[in-house]
Design a protein around this motif. Structure first.
Motif, PDB file in Angstrom:
ATOM      1  N   ALA A 171       0.926  -1.189   0.109  1.00 38.14           N
ATOM      2  CA  ALA A 171       0.104   0.040   0.207  1.00 38.14           C
ATOM      3  C   ALA A 171       1.032   1.283   0.159  1.00 38.14           C
ATOM      4  CB  ALA A 171      -0.985   0.147   0.981  1.00 38.14           C
ATOM      5  N   HIS A 172       2.026   1.023   0.650  1.00 40.04           N
ATOM      6  CA  HIS A 172       2.706   2.498   0.733  1.00 40.04           C
ATOM      7  C   HIS A 172       3.451   2.599  -0.564  1.00 40.04           C
ATOM      8  CE1 HIS A 172       2.798   3.826   4.966  1.00 40.04           C
ATOM      9  NE2 HIS A 172       3.017   2.481   5.512  1.00 40.04           N
ATOM     10  N   VAL A 173       3.778   1.606  -1.416  1.00 39.55           N
ATOM     11  CA  VAL A 173       4.434   1.636  -2.635  1.00 39.55           C
ATOM     12  C   VAL A 173       3.075   2.154  -3.685  1.00 39.55           C
ATOM     13  CG1 VAL A 173       5.124   0.376  -4.806  1.00 39.55           C
ATOM     14  CG2 VAL A 173       5.976  -0.291  -2.405  1.00 39.55           C
ATOM     15  N   ASP A 174       2.206   1.781  -3.619  1.00 40.23           N
ATOM     16  CA  ASP A 174       1.070   2.167  -4.251  1.00 40.23           C
ATOM     17  C   ASP A 174       0.770   3.752  -3.887  1.00 40.23           C
ATOM     18  OD1 ASP A 174       0.523  -0.013  -5.606  1.00 40.23           O
ATOM     19  OD2 ASP A 174      -1.257  -0.661  -4.287  1.00 40.23           O
ATOM     20  N   GLN A 175       0.576   4.270  -2.645  1.00 43.94           N
ATOM     21  CA  GLN A 175       0.645   5.535  -2.328  1.00 43.94           C
ATOM     22  C   GLN A 175       1.811   6.403  -3.015  1.00 43.94           C
ATOM     23  OE1 GLN A 175       1.619   6.134   1.852  1.00 43.94           O
ATOM     24  NE2 GLN A 175       0.875   8.388   1.856  1.00 43.94           N
ATOM     25  N   GLN A 176       3.132   5.774  -3.017  1.00 44.52           N
ATOM     26  CA  GLN A 176       3.994   6.506  -3.377  1.00 44.52           C
ATOM     27  C   GLN A 176       3.854   6.642  -5.201  1.00 44.52           C
ATOM     28  OE1 GLN A 176       7.678   4.804  -2.264  1.00 44.52           O
ATOM     29  NE2 GLN A 176       9.181   6.508  -3.115  1.00 44.52           N
ATOM     30  N   ALA A 177       3.432   5.730  -5.809  1.00 47.72           N
ATOM     31  CA  ALA A 177       2.959   5.746  -7.246  1.00 47.72           C
ATOM     32  C   ALA A 177       1.892   6.773  -7.375  1.00 47.72           C
ATOM     33  CB  ALA A 177       2.308   4.474  -7.606  1.00 47.72           C
ATOM     34  N   PHE A 178       1.000   6.960  -6.847  1.00 47.11           N
ATOM     35  CA  PHE A 178      -0.145   8.038  -6.805  1.00 47.11           C
ATOM     36  C   PHE A 178       0.745   9.393  -6.593  1.00 47.11           C
ATOM     37  CE2 PHE A 178      -3.356   4.670  -6.085  1.00 47.11           C
ATOM     38  CZ  PHE A 178      -3.703   4.526  -7.123  1.00 47.11           C
ATOM     39  N   GLN A 179       1.570   9.427  -5.783  1.00 48.57           N
ATOM     40  CA  GLN A 179       2.183  10.861  -5.297  1.00 48.57           C
ATOM     41  C   GLN A 179       2.954  11.310  -6.570  1.00 48.57           C
ATOM     42  OE1 GLN A 179       4.199   9.813  -1.564  1.00 48.57           O
ATOM     43  NE2 GLN A 179       2.415  10.457  -0.462  1.00 48.57           N
ATOM     44  N   LEU A 180       3.669  10.241  -7.109  1.00 49.73           N
ATOM     45  CA  LEU A 180       4.472  10.475  -8.244  1.00 49.73           C
ATOM     46  C   LEU A 180       3.324  11.033  -9.331  1.00 49.73           C
ATOM     47  CD1 LEU A 180       6.967  10.335 -10.092  1.00 49.73           C
ATOM     48  CD2 LEU A 180       6.407   8.028 -10.512  1.00 49.73           C
ATOM     49  N   SER A 296     -18.269  11.749  -7.105  1.00 52.52           N
ATOM     50  CA  SER A 296     -17.966  10.448  -6.721  1.00 52.52           C
ATOM     51  C   SER A 296     -16.801   9.908  -7.874  1.00 52.52           C
ATOM     52  CB  SER A 296     -19.195   9.493  -7.377  1.00 52.52           C
ATOM     53  OG  SER A 296     -19.803   9.910  -8.503  1.00 52.52           O
ATOM     54  N   THR A 297     -16.815  10.482  -9.225  1.00 53.97           N
ATOM     55  CA  THR A 297     -15.653   9.929  -9.910  1.00 53.97           C
ATOM     56  C   THR A 297     -14.378  10.686  -9.784  1.00 53.97           C
ATOM     57  OG1 THR A 297     -17.394  10.036 -11.808  1.00 53.97           O
ATOM     58  CG2 THR A 297     -14.820  10.200 -12.526  1.00 53.97           C
ATOM     59  N   LEU A 298     -14.535  11.938  -8.857  1.00 55.21           N
ATOM     60  CA  LEU A 298     -13.450  12.770  -8.319  1.00 55.21           C
ATOM     61  C   LEU A 298     -12.287  11.873  -7.482  1.00 55.21           C
ATOM     62  CD1 LEU A 298     -12.126  15.514  -8.811  1.00 55.21           C
ATOM     63  CD2 LEU A 298     -12.966  16.328  -6.693  1.00 55.21           C
ATOM     64  N   LEU A 299     -13.180  10.882  -6.828  1.00 50.53           N
ATOM     65  CA  LEU A 299     -12.555  10.212  -5.591  1.00 50.53           C
ATOM     66  C   LEU A 299     -11.607   9.285  -6.432  1.00 50.53           C
ATOM     67  CD1 LEU A 299     -15.418   9.510  -3.002  1.00 50.53           C
ATOM     68  CD2 LEU A 299     -13.763  11.353  -3.106  1.00 50.53           C
ATOM     69  N   GLN A 300     -11.754   8.958  -7.856  1.00 48.91           N
ATOM     70  CA  GLN A 300     -10.863   7.752  -8.166  1.00 48.91           C
ATOM     71  C   GLN A 300     -10.138   8.421  -9.363  1.00 48.91           C
ATOM     72  OE1 GLN A 300     -14.567   6.959  -8.307  1.00 48.91           O
ATOM     73  NE2 GLN A 300     -13.910   5.860  -6.351  1.00 48.91           N
ATOM     74  N   SER A 301     -10.282   9.848  -9.597  1.00 46.82           N
ATOM     75  CA  SER A 301      -9.394  10.437 -10.636  1.00 46.82           C
ATOM     76  C   SER A 301      -8.331  11.445  -9.895  1.00 46.82           C
ATOM     77  CB  SER A 301     -10.270  11.212 -11.722  1.00 46.82           C
ATOM     78  OG  SER A 301     -10.945  12.369 -10.853  1.00 46.82           O
ATOM     79  N   ARG A 302      -8.463  11.537  -8.676  1.00 51.83           N
ATOM     80  CA  ARG A 302      -7.361  12.603  -8.043  1.00 51.83           C
ATOM     81  C   ARG A 302      -6.654  11.808  -7.379  1.00 51.83           C
ATOM     82  NH1 ARG A 302      -8.196  18.509  -6.951  1.00 51.83           N
ATOM     83  NH2 ARG A 302      -7.120  18.071  -5.203  1.00 51.83           N
ATOM     84  N   PRO A 303      -5.181  12.127  -7.732  1.00 50.99           N
ATOM     85  CA  PRO A 303      -3.979  11.175  -7.369  1.00 50.99           C
ATOM     86  C   PRO A 303      -3.822  11.212  -5.818  1.00 50.99           C
ATOM     87  CG  PRO A 303      -3.507  12.087  -9.188  1.00 50.99           C
ATOM     88  CD  PRO A 303      -4.700  12.757  -8.979  1.00 50.99           C
ATOM     89  N   ASP A 304      -4.152  12.526  -5.362  1.00 55.13           N
ATOM     90  CA  ASP A 304      -3.847  12.746  -3.895  1.00 55.13           C
ATOM     91  C   ASP A 304      -4.998  12.156  -3.125  1.00 55.13           C
ATOM     92  OD1 ASP A 304      -6.149  14.367  -4.981  1.00 55.13           O
ATOM     93  OD2 ASP A 304      -5.485  15.852  -3.592  1.00 55.13           O
TER      94      ASP A 304
END
Length: 505
Positions: A171-180, A296-304
């Motif tokens: 999960a931390h790796v995925d978090q880092q990917a979304f932060q990238l 509702s879509t914004l929750l899946q489209s925003r990387p933050d």
């Protein structure tokens, strides 16, 4: 006293017994909390389109998907090249990519170490001198020792300690990917905003230089008329004061322009002395259609938001790790090899070595450390839930503020553009009358000053609309799947800006 001590020693067993009744108690759920889905982002419902400004009314496509490579909507090849260069050469983005790659390799290492047994091959050759017993033999002994072994070790993950640890790190790796991804989108938005800001400031510098020149001409003429006694000294000093005040504002504006260009160069991975040239404002076409995804879509489209969700999942897994550490652990180990004091023995059956062992460990008393670690992990999970909620609310506010700013930008630009056009026409009419001798030249300079002031307002409003459009694209996030790099943009009338040399002097 003894009964109290016994109760303290047995206290760690109580939560273990309770937790063993159901696996659901190992960790809280990793599903993010349900967030409210407002009917519209801001206080007021979103209009279908904005005011018409410079021939374009921006349309809000409610329910549309986010746009990938949205900067192509400005239809500027130069701007596209700048963004591509920044995404390719930015050291900060490259550093984040390498950090993500390192995190992924660390995850692979941890998963491999926890799911599979470890097998090692070892060998040893030694020559040793040992003390002997004088009554039984020589006082010292010299001998060689040769050992070769294959060793295997495996810890069974009965209660999921390793599984939870792997889930947390994943999960931390995925978090880092979304932060990238968030950093990549922020870099693109900053490059677009920086290029627009530099162009706006460059236009402001040129217009202000013209205003300073006009004011200095007025001051010189007023000084000459004051010497002839045609005007008072007060009027002459007031004209000189106005010229110097305008001139005093120019260095700071110029420094701001240069600073913006320097910052843009660094975003592109260049040194400040290699800053790109300003983009002509007329080259940028404001996108006529902008997407507004539903909440509702914004929750899946925003990387933050997605990064905050991954942080929540990692915190949930950490609770599972802290809980599983209270349960027994079983480890099996085995080894097989050859050994002896000389090679014939090593190679014979007499030199065979082997061992098989099993060890089980049950935590009994750790001074309350295990329970404290679980409480700490639970508190960290609660903090991650609250942080997720705050991230979602901040994203809603970001979209609402950007939509409100964009509406205001279009309305302001419409009025500023009309005022600028009126000021330009007044100046041209006055200049024509000056050429006919009906008015003094000072009247034309005054009207030209009014025009340039109105032009400055138009330039600032134009830059605000272009920049806030970029911020809105950025606020929508990224599409879940790759789409075409060049989205279809509606045709818009190209904005025109009067050049200085086009005005009569």
């Amino acid at each position: 006293m003894m009964s109290r001590l016994a109760r303290r020693q047995c206290a760690p067993l109580v939560p273990i017994l309770a937790l063993s009744l159901g696996a659901c108690a190992f960790s809280p759920g990793d599903t993010p909390p349900v967030m409210p889905s407002p009917a519209h982002y801001g206080l007021n419902a979103l209009p279908a389109r904005t005011d018409v400004a410079q021939g374009t009314a921006q349309q809000f496509d409610v329910g549309a998907a986010p746009v990938n490579a949205w900067w192509h909507a400005y239809r500027s090849a130069t701007l596209d090249a700048l963004v591509d260069e920044g995404l390719r050469n930015s050291p900060s983005l490259s550093s984040a990519e390498h950090a993500l790659q390192s995190a992924r390799e660390q995850l692979k290492a941890q998963v491999g170490a926890s799911l599979f047994p470890s097998i090692d091959l070892g060998g040893e050759a030694a020559r040793e001198r040992a003390l002997g017993i004088p009554t039984l033999g020589p006082p010292t002994a010299l001998y060689n020792m040769f050992v070769g072994q294959v060793q295997a070790r495996y810890t069974f993950d009965f209660f999921g300690a390793s599984r939870f640890a792997n889930a947390s790190l994943a999960a931390h790796v995925d978090q880092q990917a979304f932060q990238l991804e968030a950093a990549r989108q922020a870099l693109a938005a900053n490059i677009v905003s920086g290029a627009i800001g530099a162009s706006v400031l460059g236009a402001q510098v040129k217009a202000t230089e013209r205003l300073v020149a006009l004011a200095q001409t007025d001051a010189t003429e007023m000084a000459r008329r004051e010497a002839l006694g045609a005007v008072s000294r007060t009027d002459a000093l007031a004209s000189a004061q106005n010229a110097e005040t305008l001139a005093a504002s120019l260095p700071g504006l110029h420094a701001q322009w240069q600073s913006t260009r320097h910052a843009l160069a660094v975003l592109l991975g260049r040194t400040p002395d290699r800053a790109p040239d300003d983009l002509p404002l007329g080259e940028l076409k404001v996108p006529a259609r902008v997407p507004v995804v539903v909440p509702s879509t914004l929750l899946q489209s925003r990387p933050d938001i997605q990064a905050a969700e991954m942080a929540l999942k990692a915190a949930s897994a950490d609770v599972g790790v802290a809980t599983a550490q209270m349960f027994p652990s079983l480890t099996l180990s085995a080894s097989m090899g050859k050994g002896g004091f000389h090679w014939p023995t090593v190679l014979s059956n007499a030199g065979s070595l082997w061992s098989v062992a099993a060890s089980i460990t049950q935590p009994i008393f750790h001074g309350g450390a295990l329970l404290a670690q679980r409480r700490a992990a639970s508190a960290a999970y609660d903090a991650a839930v609250d942080q997720y909620k705050q991230t979602v609310l901040a994203a809603f506010k970001n979209v609402a503020d950007t939509l409100a700013s964009l509406e205001a930008d279009n309305a302001s630009l419409r009025h500023a553009d009309q005022a600028s056009a009126a000021a330009e026409q007044i100046y041209r009419d006055t200049a024509a009358r000056v050429r006919l001798g009906a008015l003094p030249t000072s009247a034309a300079r005054g009207r030209e000053q009014q025009y340039w002031n109105a032009y400055l307002t138009t330039v600032r409003a134009t830059g605000a609309r272009l920049s806030d459009t970029a911020l809105l694209f950025y606020a929508m996030g990224v599409p879940p799947a790759p789409v075409a790099d060049a989205p279809q943009a509606a045709q818009a009338t190209q904005a025109t800006y009067p050049a200085q040399d086009a005005l009569p002097r």
